[in-house]
Structures are given as structure tokens and as C-alpha cells.
Design a protein around this motif. Structure first.
Motif, PDB file in Angstrom:
ATOM      1  N   UNK A 107      -5.633  -1.215   6.349  1.00  0.00           N
ATOM      2  CA  UNK A 107      -4.305  -1.315   5.749  1.00  0.00           C
ATOM      3  C   UNK A 107      -4.247  -2.468   4.739  1.00  0.00           C
ATOM      4  N   UNK A 108      -4.906  -3.575   5.056  1.00  0.00           N
ATOM      5  CA  UNK A 108      -4.970  -4.697   4.110  1.00  0.00           C
ATOM      6  C   UNK A 108      -5.618  -4.251   2.809  1.00  0.00           C
ATOM      7  N   UNK A 109      -6.711  -3.533   2.929  1.00  0.00           N
ATOM      8  CA  UNK A 109      -7.476  -3.187   1.730  1.00  0.00           C
ATOM      9  C   UNK A 109      -6.791  -2.163   0.845  1.00  0.00           C
ATOM     10  N   UNK A 110      -5.975  -1.288   1.452  1.00  0.00           N
ATOM     11  CA  UNK A 110      -5.287  -0.293   0.627  1.00  0.00           C
ATOM     12  C   UNK A 110      -4.369  -0.947  -0.401  1.00  0.00           C
ATOM     13  N   UNK A 111      -3.886  -2.165  -0.113  1.00  0.00           N
ATOM     14  CA  UNK A 111      -3.001  -2.862  -1.050  1.00  0.00           C
ATOM     15  C   UNK A 111      -3.728  -3.165  -2.358  1.00  0.00           C
ATOM     16  N   UNK A 112      -5.046  -3.376  -2.261  1.00  0.00           N
ATOM     17  CA  UNK A 112      -5.801  -3.836  -3.424  1.00  0.00           C
ATOM     18  C   UNK A 112      -6.666  -2.735  -4.028  1.00  0.00           C
ATOM     19  N   UNK A 113      -6.354  -1.504  -3.668  1.00  0.00           N
ATOM     20  CA  UNK A 113      -7.105  -0.364  -4.174  1.00  0.00           C
ATOM     21  C   UNK A 113      -7.066  -0.297  -5.705  1.00  0.00           C
TER      22      UNK A 113
ATOM     23  N   UNK B 126       4.376  -3.761   7.259  1.00  0.00           N
ATOM     24  CA  UNK B 126       4.792  -2.482   6.689  1.00  0.00           C
ATOM     25  C   UNK B 126       4.006  -2.168   5.423  1.00  0.00           C
ATOM     26  N   UNK B 127       3.969  -3.126   4.514  1.00  0.00           N
ATOM     27  CA  UNK B 127       3.348  -2.870   3.213  1.00  0.00           C
ATOM     28  C   UNK B 127       1.864  -3.145   3.151  1.00  0.00           C
ATOM     29  N   UNK B 128       1.315  -3.819   4.178  1.00  0.00           N
ATOM     30  CA  UNK B 128      -0.105  -4.133   4.169  1.00  0.00           C
ATOM     31  C   UNK B 128      -0.414  -5.401   3.409  1.00  0.00           C
ATOM     32  N   UNK B 129      -1.545  -6.000   3.697  1.00  0.00           N
ATOM     33  CA  UNK B 129      -1.963  -7.222   3.023  1.00  0.00           C
ATOM     34  C   UNK B 129      -1.314  -8.449   3.625  1.00  0.00           C
TER      35      UNK B 129
ATOM     36  N   UNK C 273       0.842  -1.192   0.000  1.00  0.00           N
ATOM     37  CA  UNK C 273       0.000   0.000   0.000  1.00  0.00           C
ATOM     38  C   UNK C 273       0.877   1.241   0.000  1.00  0.00           C
ATOM     39  N   UNK C 274       0.396   2.257  -0.676  1.00  0.00           N
ATOM     40  CA  UNK C 274       1.108   3.535  -0.676  1.00  0.00           C
ATOM     41  C   UNK C 274       0.557   4.476   0.386  1.00  0.00           C
ATOM     42  N   UNK C 275      -0.515   4.033   1.043  1.00  0.00           N
ATOM     43  CA  UNK C 275      -1.148   4.867   2.061  1.00  0.00           C
ATOM     44  C   UNK C 275      -1.820   3.976   3.089  1.00  0.00           C
ATOM     45  N   UNK C 276      -1.953   4.464   4.284  1.00  0.00           N
ATOM     46  CA  UNK C 276      -2.695   3.748   5.321  1.00  0.00           C
ATOM     47  C   UNK C 276      -4.199   3.981   5.176  1.00  0.00           C
TER      48      UNK C 276
END
Length: 775
Positions: A636-642, A578-581, A188-191
Motif C-alpha cells: 500500500x505504501x508503494x502504490x502511492x509512488x507508482x 487510507x491513502x497509503x504512504x 494511492x488509487x489502488x491497493x
């Protein structure tokens, strides 16, 4: 017969000509290949060391025991002495069961899909001795045909290129893996998840699915037609949002697409009308001639969408299909101690003693057979309803039987309703239903005498999680059925409480056989003994979801406590903090060269999609720091798949549902305060389950039970405080929205009325607030 369980009892009298290392394995798929002339190795260091010592490339073959084309390639190539000799001379050959080792399968399937434009099983990949891919594909015919190289040709080409260009192949493998790692391990590029996207995700996906809707035959695409329950789940959630927003006309159109698809599937040949349950997919547009294997992951998911359809429509045809599947699982697919087996094969022998198997042989019928079993008069009625023809019925589409495998055979399909058939044969609808039920039962008895398809009797944790959810939810939702409702075989017609008992047995089996209590870790599967493979993300996520449903249905906090332990383990093993997901596989196995973050909601939902929903449910159940932690992790998990949702929402429908749940304006918590299993408590719990609502969470709190009291004192003391306010020992239900609770009700009718009210409806609130915002 080879591997697993072939329940026809025909084992043959001649010993095997060949035996390789796979005979020591537990996997039914590997055991099927234990007597090939190929010198197979299981995935492991022994094979890797041999390849490195002899500087030979590896041939990796990945499949599963109920895979039709895996059987075909085995017969054509792996049982061929000449081809086996080439494989043994030039390669180190490894067999992998993709159900037992999805981590291995994922690495090389990602490669095959990226380089070939698609993939499937059997998967055939050639590797360097250090496991880097050289070239891959799926099924190879033994000889060159139709302009495609045969397996012999491919073997020789790979051997020749390896001998002449080893360094280039190694370098290419390194580059490909690096590219795949970058593509599948997004961060993710954002929280923060954009609020507009979260609110629009379900709409985006529904719009894309609607464009592919088949208004004549159901489904969201053309043939081959797969039952993809996550699509239905998404459309039902879209229906609910439209209804909540007052757009009833659009809501009805969305609902109609889902219900029509479910009816078409249930009437089609993809549905086993005689024995219950669903086959994998249909090859034609009519949901008619199926690929005959039956997979547990389909059954559990299908039950849940049929249950949702029933909860919305109150039409018992959907409840009947849910029961049909569950009763098939109980009758045919359950370990004596409660776990659910993973699959039944598409292929079986046409008669006892036959050396070769044929796809669909167990399931198809000739018109003459039907008449001999049922008698002429009843057979005519049965044939009228199930489209049985003297010359066979597998000609509805040019795609139904392109190779003329089912000439003269019938795959049962309902081309008309009971009412239409009744008017043609001169029976009442009620009498016709009873006649057809008795016919199905007699055909079932006859079919049981045929050679059975191979049963893959592995108990896979992830798929049992899906079944656990189905049994749990059915145990409550089906209690609203009219007492006068009659069911006929293959439906048992049991008290829904039996489904709750089945669910508890599933959970107990997994806990006792596949879970390390001390380490708080899952293993992947069980067959005679626990597998060596660890649990993967989908094992944890699907089981947690099932345990949450089991808690909501039965009210026993021990299942909720276990879900919390599993969630902690899942975060330790798979979460990219750190990166989420979540990564699909744990760290630590050097033979797994790629850790991906799976997002595709296909035949099985993505572990990340299910995990996102689990986190939101846990956040709604708990209070304080834990609630907020789960909420933050979900975001945070979901931001990875935005980006995935923006670009191709229909690939991730369940992730879109998670986005939507995150953005929901009003999350409903229903607190049932009362003595567990007491009649007044049970009535309120049943009422809480009777309406379709993707936002609700149900807390059963029995303040007289010490274990329950201890759990909620730690995890949600505000909910426990509320439960202690029940008057005169009478069960009460509190409906809470946005952490504010309406005045309690004590009768199920009042609770149903309250739950039917719009989320923004005003009402008298209690003095208590429930949830983290009350801190």
C-alpha cells in the motif's frame, strides 16, 4: 568561537557585544547566531505571538551549523548592525536549524523549490504572521549585484508590499499552501501495485542513470559531483538481477559502472586521504576540490555501498575505504557513550587567533609544508602519488577554483594507481603503501595542531541509524578479508568484532538518551539533553533499518523487539492508513502547515523508501498475521509512488529497489540454529553475510537462550521449531526460498555453495515450511 565545539581551543578574551534569545538553545547552529545584533527568536509561539500582536511579517532563516554559505550570510548581513536594525524594525526574525527541525524546513523548502526552481541553505523565507509564505530564496548578498537584488533591497521590498497589500499576500499564501499540500500528499488509487512495474522499476532507473554515466571520471552526471549512494545501491541491485537472469555481459557492464565510480570517488579530493571519511561534494568533474564539510549521513551510506562492492568483487580496496570511514567516525565523531556526532564544518581559521574562517583551511596543503613535515625524500614520493605541486594543484578544471581561493594550495588526489607510482619512484607496491601510510599519519598529527573546523556535536537519530547499519554490516562482511591483508593509517586495521561493539553502543545510546520507553516514542536528537523536537519519519525508518542489520549481525533479539516497537509507533504516527504512504511529520503541531509524503532519494534516502524495505524485511522475518500485515502495508505504501517511479525513476532509486524486492521471485531466509557466539555458529553467520544478495534475511536462533526462545515463540514459531531440530548440539544453517527450506548444512563452505546457487536451483527440502504461507 560560536556554538557547538571548535576543537582548536581558541575562545578569545572579549565578551560578546550582543546577545539574543538563541543563547538559551541547544542547537549549535542557533548558538552560532546567539550574539548577532539581529533580535533572533527560535521557532515557537513567542515569535508567532509577537508577529501577530504587532502585525509584522516574519523573516525565517533556516540553515545548519556546518553550512558554508550560512556562515557567509551571517558575516555579511546578520553581523551587520545596519542590516540588523532593518530586520529588527520591520520583521520578527526566526532562526531554525534544519537538522533539528526538518519538519519546518520541509514546508518552506518545498515552497522555495516550487517558486524559485531550486533551493538550498541558507534558506530565507518571508512569512505572514500566521506562517504563510510571502516570498523566498536562499543566500542573498548584502548589496545589489549582478542584476540580483541584495538583502537590503529585499527587506525593503517585502516591508513595502506588506504595508500596501497584506490581504493579497495572505490570500496568495493560502493558495500556494493548498497547491503544495495537494502535490506532496498523494494517495494511492489502488491497493495493488502493478506487477510489471514492480519488476521493471530497477531497470527503468538503471537505464536513466546509465544515460548520464561519466565513463571517464565516474558518477552519473556532471559537476558539481555529489556522492549519492542510493544510485550505487540501485545499480548493484540491477547487476544482481541481470546475473540471476543469466545475462552476465550486461550484468558486468552495470557492475563496472558502479565499481569505477566508487574508485574515482575514493581517489578524489572528496575523500579525506589524511583523516578518513568523505566531504560533501566536489565542485569540479574530477571529484577533486570539495565543499569541505563532512556529514554523517554521507559516511554511513557510503560504507554500505563500499561493503557491497567488496562482497561482490572480493577486492580489498573497497573494504579499505569502508574501514577508512568507520575508523574516522570512531576516532573523530563519537560521543564517549557511543552516539555519533552529525557533522564537521567546511570552514576553519587559517591560524590560531584568526578572527575569520576560510573554507578548506584545515584540509589543504602547500608543497613546502609537506616537505617540511615529511622531509625532502619522502615528500617527493608523497607528492608523486597525491599530485602535490609547488604552485598548487587546484587547477585540474576551470570549475575547481573559480575564485582563486586555493592558489598555491593542494587538495590531495590520487591521479594514478599505487602500481604506477611505485614504478616511477622505484619502490615495491608493498613498500610504497607503507611509506604513504606513515606519511599520512605524520601529516595527520601536524594537521591536528591546526585550528579545527567546528564540530556539530548533535546526535541525530536518523543519521545514527545509517551509521548503525554500516557498523553492523561491516562487523560481518569484513570478516572474510584475508588474514594477510595490511592496512595503513587512517585505517586502524581492527578486528571487525570491534565494529559490532560500536554498533551496539550506538543503539544503546539512542535507546537510553533519545527514546521514551514508556510512550515508545523517539525524539529527534540529543546534545547535552534530549531535543524538544519529536522523532520524524526518517528517524524511525532509518533506526529500524539499522536495528534489523544489528540483529542480523549480532543475533540479539532485543534489537529486533525494539525494531517492532518502533515500527508500531511509526505506523501510529505517520502512516496514512487510507491513502497509503507515510507522512514525514506527525500530526498535532499547528505551526507545521504542510504534511508531505517525502519520496526523493537524494543525499539522504526517503523515509518512505526505507520504510518500504523495512516492511518487506520484517515480513520475511516473521510468521502469520504479522508477516502478512507488513507485506500488505508495504504494498500500500508503494502504490502511492507508482506514478513517480513511472515518470522519473532516477529520482527515487531506493524506492525502485523496494519495488524490486516486492516483485522478487525468490526471497531467501537463512536460519542459523546454534548457540550464539559459539565458534561453529559464528562461522555459519559469517558465511551467510559473505555474499551480496539484496533478497536475503538472516535469522539467528539460539534455542538455549530463554529470551530468544520467547521472542520466536511469539513471532515465528515455525522458525523456532526448525531450530530445535539441530542434531547433537551442532550449529546448522537452513536456506529457505519461497517458504520451502533446503536440507540443513553444518559447515560454512556448504552454506556458501548453497547461497551461490541460482534461486531456482533444485535441492532436497526439509519437511518444514517457513513463513506465512505455512499457516
Amino acid at each position: 568561537m560560536k556554538g557547538g565545539t571548535d576543537r582548536d581551543g581558541d575562545k578569545g578574551g572579549v565578551g560578546p557585544k550582543h546577545t539574543n534569545r538563541l543563547f538559551k538553545e541547544q542547537s549549535p547552529y542557533l548558538l552560532q547566531h546567539a550574539h548577532n545584533p539581529v533580535d533572533w527568536y527560535p521557532w515557537g509561539q513567542e515569535a508567532f505571538s509577537k508577529a501577530q500582536a504587532e502585525d509584522k511579517p516574519i523573516f525565517l532563516s533556516v540553515g545548519y551549523s556546518t553550512c558554508h554559505w550560512c556562515h557567509v550570510m551571517e558575516v555579511e548581513s546578520f553581523e551587520n548592525d545596519q542590516i540588523a536594525q532593518l530586520m529588527n524594525d520591520w520583521f520578527v526574525n526566526i532562526k531554525v536549524d534544519r537538522e533539528e527541525r526538518p519538519d519546518v524546513d520541509k514546508v518552506y523548502m518545498t515552497y522555495v523549490q516550487a517558486t524559485q526552481g531550486g533551493g538550498g541553505w541558507p534558506m530565507s523565507v518571508f512569512l505572514t504572521p500566521d506562517l504563510k509564505p510571502i516570498v523566498g530564496g536562499t543566500y542573498f548578498a548584502p548589496e545589489d549585484k549582478y542584476g540580483r537584488p541584495g538583502f537590503k533591497t529585499v527587506l525593503k521590498r517585502v516591508k513595502d508590499v506588506w504595508n500596501s497589500k497584506k490581504d493579497a499576500l495572505r490570500e496568495s499564501g493560502d493558495q500556494v499552501l493548498q497547491q503544495l499540500a495537494e502535490a506532496t500528499s498523494a494517495v494511492s488509487t489502488s491497493q495493488d501495485l502493478p506487477e510489471a512495474l514492480a519488476q521493471q522499476a530497477v531497470q527503468l532507473c538503471a537505464n536513466q542513470l546509465t544515460r548520464g554515466f561519466d565513463s571517464k571520471l565516474g558518477g552519473f552526471g556532471g559537476p558539481p559531483k555529489f556522492p549519492r549512494p542510493v544510485e550505487i545501491a540501485l545499480m548493484l541491485q540491477r547487476f544482481k538481477r541481470l546475473e540471476q537472469n543469466g545475462n552476465q555481459s550486461s550484468a558486468n557492464k552495470t557492475l563496472d559502472m558502479s565499481l569505477f565510480t566508487l574508485r574515482c570517488m575514493a581517489r578524489g579530493g572528496i575523500h579525506d586521504h589524511v583523516g578518513g571519511g568523505f566531504h560533501r561534494y566536489s565542485v569540479d568533474e574530477y571529484w577533486h576540490v570539495p565543499h569541505f564539510e563532512k556529514m554523517l549521513y554521507d559516511q554511513g551510506q557510503l560504507v554500505n555501498v563500499y561493503l557491497d562492492a567488496y562482497a561482490i568483487s572480493k577486492e580489498t580496496q573497497y573494504a579499505a575505504v569502508a574501514r577508512d570511514i568507520l575508523d574516522y567516525l570512531r576516532r573523530q565523531m563519537t560521543h564517549p557513550e557511543g552516539g555519533i556526532f552529525s557533522a564537521e564544518d567546511a570552514d576553519s581559521a587559517e591560524f590560531h587567533g584568526a578572527k575569520r574562517k576560510k573554507e578548506g583551511a584545515f584540509y589543504v596543503w602547500s608543497s613546502q609544508e609537506v616537505e617540511e613535515i615529511l622531509g625532502k625524500e619522502r615528500a617527493a614520493v608523497f607528492a608523486a602519488h597525491y599530485h602535490v605541486k609547488p604552485d598548487g594543484n587546484c587547477n585540474l578544471s576551470r570549475m575547481s577554483d573559480p575564485h582563486n581561493e586555493f592558489v598555491g594550495k593542494n587538495v590531495l588526489i590520487e591521479r594514478q594507481s599505487l602500481t604506477e607510482t611505485a614504478s616511477k619512484v622505484g619502490h615495491s607496491v608493498e613498500d610504497l603503501a607503507e611509506i604513504l601510510g606513515r606519511c599520512r599519519e605524520e601529516l595527520f598529527g601536524y594537521r591536528e595542531k591546526r585550528p579545527h573546523p567546528h564540530l556539530d556535536d548533535k546526535v541525530i537519530v536518523a543519521w545514527n541509524g545509517l551509521a548503525l547499519s554500516a557498523f553492523s554490516r561491516a562487523s560481518r562482511i569484513l570478516r572474510m578479508e584475508p588474514e594477510s591483508e595490511k592496512y595503513y593509517f587512517p585505517v586502524t586495521g581492527c578486528d571487525p568484532k570491534e565494529y559490532l561493539a560500536a554498533a551496539e553502543k550506538v543503539a544503546s545510546f539512542i535507546r537510553s538518551r533519545v527514546y521514551d520507553e514508556k510512550a515508545k516514542r523517539l525524539y529527534r536528537s540529543y546534545r547535552k539533553q534530549v531535543s524538544a523536537a519529536p522523532g520524524f519519519l526518517d528517524d524511525y525508518a532509518f533506526l529500524i533499518a539499522g536495528l534489523l542489520d544489528l540483529y542480523e549481525a549480532g543475533g540479539d533479539t532485543k534489537w529486533l523487539s525494539w525494531a517492532l516497537d518502533l515500527q508500531s509507533a511509526q505506523d501510529d504516527l505517520f502512516l496514512d492508513k487510507t491513502g497509503g504512504g507515510y507522512f514525514s511529520t506527525p500530526e498535532g503541531d499547528p505551526s507545521i502547515l504542510l504534511r508531505a509524503k517525502e519520496d526523493y532519494d537524494g543525499a539522504e534516502p526517503s523515509g518512505n523508501s526505507v520504510a518500504g524495505i523495512n516492511l518487506l524485511r520484517l515480513s520475511s522475518l516473521l510468521w502469520g498475521d504479522k508477516s502478512e500485515q507488513y507485506q500488505r502495508t508495504a504494498e500500500h505504501v508503494m502504490t502511492v509512488f507508482e506514478a513517480r517511479v513511472r515518470e522519473v525513476a532516477m529520482a527515487v532509486p531506493l524506492m525502485c529497489c523496494a519495488f524490486d524486492m516486492l516483485a522478487a521471485q525468490s526471497k531467501r531466509q537463512i536460519v542459523i540454529a546454534g548457540v550464539k557466539h559459539a565458534p561453529d555458529t559464528e562461522a555459519l553467520v559469517n558465511a551467510a553475510h559473505c555474499l551480496y544478495d539484496p533478497d536475503k534475511i538472516i535469522l539467528q536462533i539460539d534455542e538455549t537462550d530463554a529470551a530468544t526462545q520467547e521472542f520466536w515463540e511469539v513471532n515465528n514459531p515455525m522458525a523456532l521449531k526448525m531450530a530445535r531440530r539441530s542434531d547433537e548440539g551442532k550449529a546448522l544453517a537452513y536456506v529457505c526460498q519461497n517458504f520451502t527450506c533446503f536440507a540443513p548444512v553444518s559447515d560454512p563452505q556448504s552454506l556458501e555453495k548453497l547461497l551461490k546457487s541460482p534461486p531456482s536451483a533444485a535441492g532436497k527440502v526439509s519437511t518444514f515450511k517457513l513463513g506465512s504461507s505455512a499457516k
